[in-house]
Scaffold this motif. Structure first.
Motif, mmCIF file in Angstrom:
data_model
loop_
_atom_site.group_PDB
_atom_site.id
_atom_site.type_symbol
_atom_site.label_atom_id
_atom_site.label_comp_id
_atom_site.label_asym_id
_atom_site.label_seq_id
_atom_site.Cartn_x
_atom_site.Cartn_y
_atom_site.Cartn_z
ATOM 1 N N THR A 144 0.829 -1.199 0.000
ATOM 2 C CA THR A 144 0.000 0.000 0.000
ATOM 3 C C THR A 144 0.870 1.258 0.000
ATOM 4 O O THR A 144 0.514 2.271 -0.630
ATOM 5 C CB THR A 144 -0.936 0.003 1.225
ATOM 6 O OG1 THR A 144 -1.755 -1.180 1.181
ATOM 7 C CG2 THR A 144 -1.831 1.218 1.246
ATOM 8 N N ALA A 145 2.018 1.198 0.679
ATOM 9 C CA ALA A 145 2.948 2.331 0.651
ATOM 10 C C ALA A 145 3.515 2.530 -0.751
ATOM 11 O O ALA A 145 3.654 3.673 -1.222
ATOM 12 C CB ALA A 145 4.081 2.100 1.649
ATOM 13 N N PHE A 146 3.833 1.446 -1.434
ATOM 14 C CA PHE A 146 4.265 1.545 -2.828
ATOM 15 C C PHE A 146 3.154 2.166 -3.688
ATOM 16 O O PHE A 146 3.422 2.950 -4.592
ATOM 17 C CB PHE A 146 4.620 0.162 -3.378
ATOM 18 C CG PHE A 146 6.027 -0.268 -3.086
ATOM 19 C CD1 PHE A 146 7.096 0.258 -3.786
ATOM 20 C CD2 PHE A 146 6.283 -1.207 -2.099
ATOM 21 C CE1 PHE A 146 8.389 -0.140 -3.522
ATOM 22 C CE2 PHE A 146 7.575 -1.610 -1.817
ATOM 23 C CZ PHE A 146 8.636 -1.076 -2.523
ATOM 24 N N ALA A 147 1.924 1.796 -3.381
ATOM 25 C CA ALA A 147 0.790 2.344 -4.132
ATOM 26 C C ALA A 147 0.708 3.857 -3.974
ATOM 27 O O ALA A 147 0.299 4.564 -4.900
ATOM 28 C CB ALA A 147 -0.513 1.688 -3.665
ATOM 29 N N GLY A 148 1.095 4.358 -2.798
ATOM 30 C CA GLY A 148 1.102 5.799 -2.596
ATOM 31 C C GLY A 148 2.071 6.510 -3.524
ATOM 32 O O GLY A 148 1.748 7.565 -4.093
ATOM 33 N N GLN A 149 3.252 5.933 -3.702
ATOM 34 C CA GLN A 149 4.222 6.501 -4.637
ATOM 35 C C GLN A 149 3.719 6.406 -6.074
ATOM 36 O O GLN A 149 3.867 7.337 -6.865
ATOM 37 C CB GLN A 149 5.567 5.771 -4.501
ATOM 38 C CG GLN A 149 6.241 5.966 -3.163
ATOM 39 C CD GLN A 149 6.520 7.430 -2.882
ATOM 40 O OE1 GLN A 149 7.074 8.142 -3.709
ATOM 41 N NE2 GLN A 149 6.106 7.892 -1.710
ATOM 42 N N ALA A 150 3.103 5.286 -6.400
ATOM 43 C CA ALA A 150 2.547 5.133 -7.745
ATOM 44 C C ALA A 150 1.434 6.136 -7.991
ATOM 45 O O ALA A 150 1.242 6.610 -9.116
ATOM 46 C CB ALA A 150 2.025 3.702 -7.932
ATOM 47 N N GLY A 151 0.680 6.496 -6.926
ATOM 48 C CA GLY A 151 -0.399 7.466 -7.069
ATOM 49 C C GLY A 151 0.111 8.823 -7.492
ATOM 50 O O GLY A 151 -0.485 9.493 -8.349
ATOM 51 N N LEU A 152 1.227 9.248 -6.920
ATOM 52 C CA LEU A 152 1.819 10.527 -7.314
ATOM 53 C C LEU A 152 2.224 10.496 -8.784
ATOM 54 O O LEU A 152 2.005 11.454 -9.527
ATOM 55 C CB LEU A 152 3.041 10.823 -6.434
ATOM 56 C CG LEU A 152 2.761 11.065 -4.949
ATOM 57 C CD1 LEU A 152 4.072 11.195 -4.185
ATOM 58 C CD2 LEU A 152 1.900 12.307 -4.761
ATOM 59 N N ALA A 153 2.832 9.389 -9.199
ATOM 60 C CA ALA A 153 3.290 9.282 -10.583
ATOM 61 C C ALA A 153 2.124 9.206 -11.560
ATOM 62 O O ALA A 153 2.146 9.843 -12.613
ATOM 63 C CB ALA A 153 4.197 8.055 -10.738
ATOM 64 N N LEU A 154 1.091 8.413 -11.227
ATOM 65 C CA LEU A 154 -0.055 8.293 -12.134
ATOM 66 C C LEU A 154 -0.782 9.629 -12.273
ATOM 67 O O LEU A 154 -1.214 10.006 -13.365
ATOM 68 C CB LEU A 154 -1.032 7.236 -11.624
ATOM 69 C CG LEU A 154 -0.831 5.797 -12.076
ATOM 70 C CD1 LEU A 154 -1.998 4.936 -11.600
ATOM 71 C CD2 LEU A 154 -0.665 5.679 -13.578
ATOM 72 N N HIS A 155 -0.907 10.342 -11.164
ATOM 73 C CA HIS A 155 -1.566 11.648 -11.218
ATOM 74 C C HIS A 155 -0.796 12.584 -12.140
ATOM 75 O O HIS A 155 -1.385 13.287 -12.979
ATOM 76 C CB HIS A 155 -1.655 12.242 -9.812
ATOM 77 C CG HIS A 155 -2.219 13.629 -9.786
ATOM 78 N ND1 HIS A 155 -3.534 13.902 -10.099
ATOM 79 C CD2 HIS A 155 -1.642 14.833 -9.492
ATOM 80 C CE1 HIS A 155 -3.750 15.200 -9.993
ATOM 81 N NE2 HIS A 155 -2.622 15.787 -9.628
ATOM 82 N N GLY A 156 0.527 12.595 -12.013
ATOM 83 C CA GLY A 156 1.334 13.438 -12.889
ATOM 84 C C GLY A 156 1.241 13.009 -14.337
ATOM 85 O O GLY A 156 1.200 13.854 -15.243
ATOM 86 N N LEU A 157 1.186 11.698 -14.562
ATOM 87 C CA LEU A 157 1.088 11.184 -15.923
ATOM 88 C C LEU A 157 -0.220 11.604 -16.580
ATOM 89 O O LEU A 157 -0.247 12.027 -17.743
ATOM 90 C CB LEU A 157 1.190 9.657 -15.885
ATOM 91 C CG LEU A 157 1.569 8.930 -17.177
ATOM 92 C CD1 LEU A 157 2.967 9.317 -17.622
ATOM 93 C CD2 LEU A 157 1.487 7.427 -16.968
ATOM 94 N N VAL A 158 -1.314 11.507 -15.844
ATOM 95 C CA VAL A 158 -2.621 11.905 -16.384
ATOM 96 C C VAL A 158 -2.629 13.395 -16.711
ATOM 97 O O VAL A 158 -3.119 13.816 -17.762
ATOM 98 C CB VAL A 158 -3.739 11.563 -15.380
ATOM 99 C CG1 VAL A 158 -5.057 12.186 -15.795
ATOM 100 C CG2 VAL A 158 -3.902 10.044 -15.263
ATOM 101 N N ARG A 159 -2.088 14.216 -15.826
ATOM 102 C CA ARG A 159 -2.035 15.663 -16.068
ATOM 103 C C ARG A 159 -1.178 15.984 -17.291
ATOM 104 O O ARG A 159 -1.528 16.849 -18.092
ATOM 105 C CB ARG A 159 -1.466 16.384 -14.851
ATOM 106 C CG ARG A 159 -2.390 16.416 -13.653
ATOM 107 C CD ARG A 159 -1.799 17.254 -12.544
ATOM 108 N NE ARG A 159 -1.646 18.633 -12.975
ATOM 109 C CZ ARG A 159 -0.580 19.386 -12.705
ATOM 110 N NH1 ARG A 159 0.439 18.885 -12.042
ATOM 111 N NH2 ARG A 159 -0.533 20.636 -13.100
ATOM 112 N N SER A 160 -0.043 15.285 -17.431
ATOM 113 C CA SER A 160 0.834 15.533 -18.573
ATOM 114 C C SER A 160 0.141 15.195 -19.886
ATOM 115 O O SER A 160 0.254 15.937 -20.870
ATOM 116 C CB SER A 160 2.119 14.701 -18.431
ATOM 117 O OG SER A 160 2.842 15.065 -17.278
#
Length: 211
Positions: A144-160
């Motif tokens: 779940t902690a790894f998922a938190g890091q992935a959440g930051l990256a996915l959010h940035g990817l969607v915005r990009s």
């Protein structure tokens, strides 16, 4: 005005795809898994999309899409809860046909929702983790902690991606968008009828950007 709109849309942030790749690589290593992956939940198409893969399938799975509400990953999207399944052969949630499409059918899986600001953006999973990890609450917390890091990256990817789609508009469309924004900003409060027409025009332009 056009320059201001363009600048606001063009900032893609850090290299989010590289961060996602690092997340799945480290997760796979720590859990001693055959594979690790991150799905993006594409709400418009109601599908899960492989965005990062380490291990089995990493050569060809990126971009592959599956129904969003089937299988273990689909259950995680629907419930927003992490899960460990030690024996997939006995699981009613497991979608064997979807696994076969990835060319690797695991025996066990750990999965957790990828969340950003209370919104489920996707799923992180590890396939066939080391047996010592499969029933440990601490290990599920770690995923779940790894998922938190992935959440930051996915959010940035969607915005990009949204920014790149917007910047792909032709000059005429940007002129139209900028003009509508300017008029809306200067519109007196009593001119509601004209404002509604402008809002409809703005919605039409933004809908074209999203396609």
């Amino acid at each position: 005005m056009i320059a201001a709109v363009s600048g606001a849309l063009a900032d893609p942030g850090p290299d989010d795809r590289e961060l996602l790749a690092s997340v799945v690589q480290v997760a796979r290593s720590i859990f001693g898994a055959a594979a690790s992956s991150v799905f993006l939940f594409d709400r418009e198409r109601d599908e899960l999309v492989f965005e990062a893969v380490s291990g089995e399938g990493e050569e060809f799975l990126i971009g592959t899409r599956f129904p969003a509400h089937r299988g273990i990953a689909g259950w995680v999207v629907d419930t927003g809860e992490p899960v460990t399944v030690d024996d997939l052969a006995d699981s009613t949630l497991f979608a064997q046909d979807l696994a076969e499409r990835t060319r690797y059918v695991p025996d066990s899986i750990m999965a957790a929702p990828v969340v950003h600001r209370d919104e489920v953006l996707g799923v992180i999973q590890v396939l066939d983790p080391h047996p010592q990890c499969r029933s440990s609450i601490a290990d599920l917390d770690l995923l779940t902690a790894f998922a938190g890091q992935a959440g930051l990256a996915l959010h940035g990817l969607v915005r990009s991606r949204a920014a790149r789609r917007a910047l792909a508009l032709g000059g005429a469309e940007f002129e139209r968008l900028a003009g509508i924004i300017q008029v809306l900003a200067a519109l007196p409060p009593d001119q509601r009828a004209g404002g509604l027409r402008l809002v409809d025009s703005l919605h039409e332009v933004l809908s074209g950007m999203a396609r």
